[in-house]
Motif scaffolding. Structure first.
Motif, PDB file in Angstrom:
ATOM      1  N   ALA A 145      17.189  13.715  -8.237  1.00 15.63           N
ATOM      2  CA  ALA A 145      16.412  12.611  -8.791  1.00 15.63           C
ATOM      3  C   ALA A 145      15.194  12.372  -7.906  1.00 15.63           C
ATOM      4  O   ALA A 145      15.265  12.476  -6.681  1.00 15.63           O
ATOM      5  N   CYS A 146      14.067  12.059  -8.511  1.00 17.46           N
ATOM      6  CA  CYS A 146      12.853  11.768  -7.755  1.00 17.46           C
ATOM      7  C   CYS A 146      12.771  10.262  -7.511  1.00 17.46           C
ATOM      8  O   CYS A 146      12.739   9.476  -8.456  1.00 17.46           O
ATOM      9  N   VAL A 147      12.752   9.886  -6.238  1.00 18.50           N
ATOM     10  CA  VAL A 147      12.660   8.474  -5.852  1.00 18.50           C
ATOM     11  C   VAL A 147      11.252   8.267  -5.302  1.00 18.50           C
ATOM     12  O   VAL A 147      10.944   8.618  -4.159  1.00 18.50           O
ATOM     13  N   ASP A 148      10.379   7.722  -6.140  1.00 20.31           N
ATOM     14  CA  ASP A 148       8.972   7.494  -5.814  1.00 20.31           C
ATOM     15  C   ASP A 148       8.849   6.059  -5.298  1.00 20.31           C
ATOM     16  O   ASP A 148       9.229   5.114  -5.994  1.00 20.31           O
ATOM     17  N   VAL A 149       8.331   5.876  -4.072  1.00 25.77           N
ATOM     18  CA  VAL A 149       8.333   4.559  -3.433  1.00 25.77           C
ATOM     19  C   VAL A 149       6.932   4.185  -2.963  1.00 25.77           C
ATOM     20  O   VAL A 149       6.126   5.052  -2.609  1.00 25.77           O
ATOM     21  N   TRP A 150       6.651   2.884  -2.954  1.00 25.50           N
ATOM     22  CA  TRP A 150       5.387   2.404  -2.404  1.00 25.50           C
ATOM     23  C   TRP A 150       5.517   0.908  -2.062  1.00 25.50           C
ATOM     24  O   TRP A 150       6.268   0.176  -2.676  1.00 25.50           O
ATOM     25  N   SER A 151       4.791   0.488  -1.037  1.00 23.82           N
ATOM     26  CA  SER A 151       4.819  -0.921  -0.636  1.00 23.82           C
ATOM     27  C   SER A 151       3.501  -1.300   0.021  1.00 23.82           C
ATOM     28  O   SER A 151       2.659  -0.439   0.325  1.00 23.82           O
ATOM     29  N   ASN A 153       1.313  -3.000   3.265  1.00 26.51           N
ATOM     30  CA  ASN A 153       1.427  -2.819   4.704  1.00 26.51           C
ATOM     31  C   ASN A 153       1.760  -4.160   5.365  1.00 26.51           C
ATOM     32  O   ASN A 153       2.044  -5.155   4.678  1.00 26.51           O
ATOM     33  N   ALA A 154       1.710  -4.203   6.675  1.00 28.55           N
ATOM     34  CA  ALA A 154       2.131  -5.407   7.396  1.00 28.55           C
ATOM     35  C   ALA A 154       1.235  -6.605   7.128  1.00 28.55           C
ATOM     36  O   ALA A 154       1.648  -7.750   7.328  1.00 28.55           O
ATOM     37  N   GLU A 155       0.000  -6.350   6.641  1.00 30.29           N
ATOM     38  CA  GLU A 155      -0.916  -7.448   6.313  1.00 30.29           C
ATOM     39  C   GLU A 155      -0.850  -7.844   4.837  1.00 30.29           C
ATOM     40  O   GLU A 155      -1.589  -8.717   4.397  1.00 30.29           O
ATOM     41  N   GLY A 156       0.012  -7.179   4.065  1.00 33.46           N
ATOM     42  CA  GLY A 156       0.163  -7.544   2.668  1.00 33.46           C
ATOM     43  C   GLY A 156      -0.794  -6.845   1.729  1.00 33.46           C
ATOM     44  O   GLY A 156      -1.005  -7.310   0.609  1.00 33.46           O
ATOM     45  N   PHE A 157      -1.371  -5.702   2.147  1.00 28.72           N
ATOM     46  CA  PHE A 157      -2.298  -4.962   1.299  1.00 28.72           C
ATOM     47  C   PHE A 157      -1.777  -3.546   1.059  1.00 28.72           C
ATOM     48  O   PHE A 157      -1.215  -2.911   1.957  1.00 28.72           O
ATOM     49  N   TYR A 158      -2.011  -3.040  -0.163  1.00 33.59           N
ATOM     50  CA  TYR A 158      -1.697  -1.654  -0.481  1.00 33.59           C
ATOM     51  C   TYR A 158      -2.870  -0.766  -0.048  1.00 33.59           C
ATOM     52  O   TYR A 158      -4.021  -1.226   0.035  1.00 33.59           O
ATOM     53  N   ASP A 159      -2.575   0.506   0.217  1.00 33.78           N
ATOM     54  CA  ASP A 159      -3.624   1.393   0.732  1.00 33.78           C
ATOM     55  C   ASP A 159      -4.828   1.478  -0.197  1.00 33.78           C
ATOM     56  O   ASP A 159      -5.971   1.559   0.258  1.00 33.78           O
ATOM     57  N   VAL A 160      -4.590   1.429  -1.525  1.00 32.20           N
ATOM     58  CA  VAL A 160      -5.706   1.535  -2.459  1.00 32.20           C
ATOM     59  C   VAL A 160      -6.597   0.309  -2.444  1.00 32.20           C
ATOM     60  O   VAL A 160      -7.726   0.348  -2.937  1.00 32.20           O
ATOM     61  N   GLN A 161      -6.102  -0.797  -1.896  1.00 35.91           N
ATOM     62  CA  GLN A 161      -6.930  -1.992  -1.750  1.00 35.91           C
ATOM     63  C   GLN A 161      -7.822  -1.907  -0.522  1.00 35.91           C
ATOM     64  O   GLN A 161      -8.806  -2.639  -0.430  1.00 35.91           O
TER      65      GLN A 161
END
Length: 285
Positions: A145-151, A153-161
């Protein structure tokens, strides 16, 4: 009989203009929309000034939309519509992991990493081991099964932001479950963060006395051949905003344990099993 428009027969007048060429499903949806919209206007005795404010709000909501920001989805989220549509379209039997909203920050084709690898590339935040198994309804392991994860960072921003601040693929990755269904990776203990509240939707929340925060969570997209796609989060137990999530995404079954580890370079551990439903499964639910 000609249906001239009157206050009492407003619904019949409008719906009576729908032509025979309209697709059946479109006709059903629009007739119901008109019925409920007119009922709302009559119920609150909407004033001309209030209607003009509504038009201005919708206009500004559209004007702030861009390729990077969708204010209408945000509006749907904070009104609970996104979660309601998700719930209706993802009814599952008891024991299956519940769905929740996808969110706007998923990026396709994240790097495939080995189980146990880290996804935190900026070195910030409190490290956390995420582990568990992917199972079917009978408790059997699902391998591959593929487990795709994202969250965030410590400042509350996603990398794309923050493309010029965070490394690409920070706090993202894909992991394949082992023969026993297990998966594991090291990320950070997520933090709560506000949804964008500098636009019309944010002003609406303020006027309603509502905050813009989401409780801390890790995103999961779990897929396996022969099983329904699972889009979900796990939420950090004890978070301040669990009972007041701005987008109503929290479900009790998705609140995960976060155990503090002593004497280990990894500070936290969160264990959660995902239970998938076969593609061919039929209700009732």
């Amino acid at each position: 009989m000609i249906n001239y428009f009157t206050e009492e027969a407003s619904v019949e007048a409008v719906n009576g203009r729908i032509g025979e060429a309209a697709r059946p499903r479109l006709k059903v949806v629009m007739e119901s929309l008109v019925q409920h919209l007119h009922a709302f206007v009559k119920d609150v005795h909407l004033t001309q000034e209030e209607w003009e404010i509504a038009i201005e709000f919708l206009t500004k909501t559209g004007q702030i939309c861009s390729g990077e920001r969708q204010e209408y989805i945000l509006l749907s989220d904070v009104l609970g519509v996104s979660m309601l549509v998700d719930a209706i379209n993802n009814r599952r039997p008891p024991g299956a992991t519940e769905n929740t909203v996808f969110g706007p920050f998923h990026v396709a084709d994240a790097p495939v990493r080995a189980n146990g690898d880290t996804i935190c590339l900026d070195g910030k935040g409190e490290s956390c081991l995420f582990e568990g198994r992917v199972l079917d309804l009978e408790g059997n392991p699902i391998a591959g099964a593929c487990v795709d994860v994202w969250s965030d960072n410590a400042e509350g921003f996603y990398d794309v932001q923050q493309p010029d601040v965070q490394p690409k693929w920070n706090n993202r990755g894909r992991f394949m479950s082992e023969a026993d269904g297990s998966y594991s990776f090291v990320g950070i203990k997520p933090v709560s963060y506000p949804i964008p509240d500098d636009g019309p939707v944010g002003k609406m929340l303020g006027a309603l006395g509502r905050h813009p925060y989401r409780p801390a969570h890790m995103h999961f997209l779990v897929t396996a051949p022969g099983f329904q796609k699972l889009v979900t989060h796990t939420f950090v137990g004890g978070d301040t905003y669990l009972e007041s999530d701005a987008v109503f995404g929290v479900k009790k079954s998705l609140i995960a344990p976060f155990e503090r580890l002593e004497g280990d370079k990894t500070l936290w551990r969160s264990t959660y099993d995902f239970v998938l439903v076969p593609e061919t499964f039929e209700g009732p639910f």
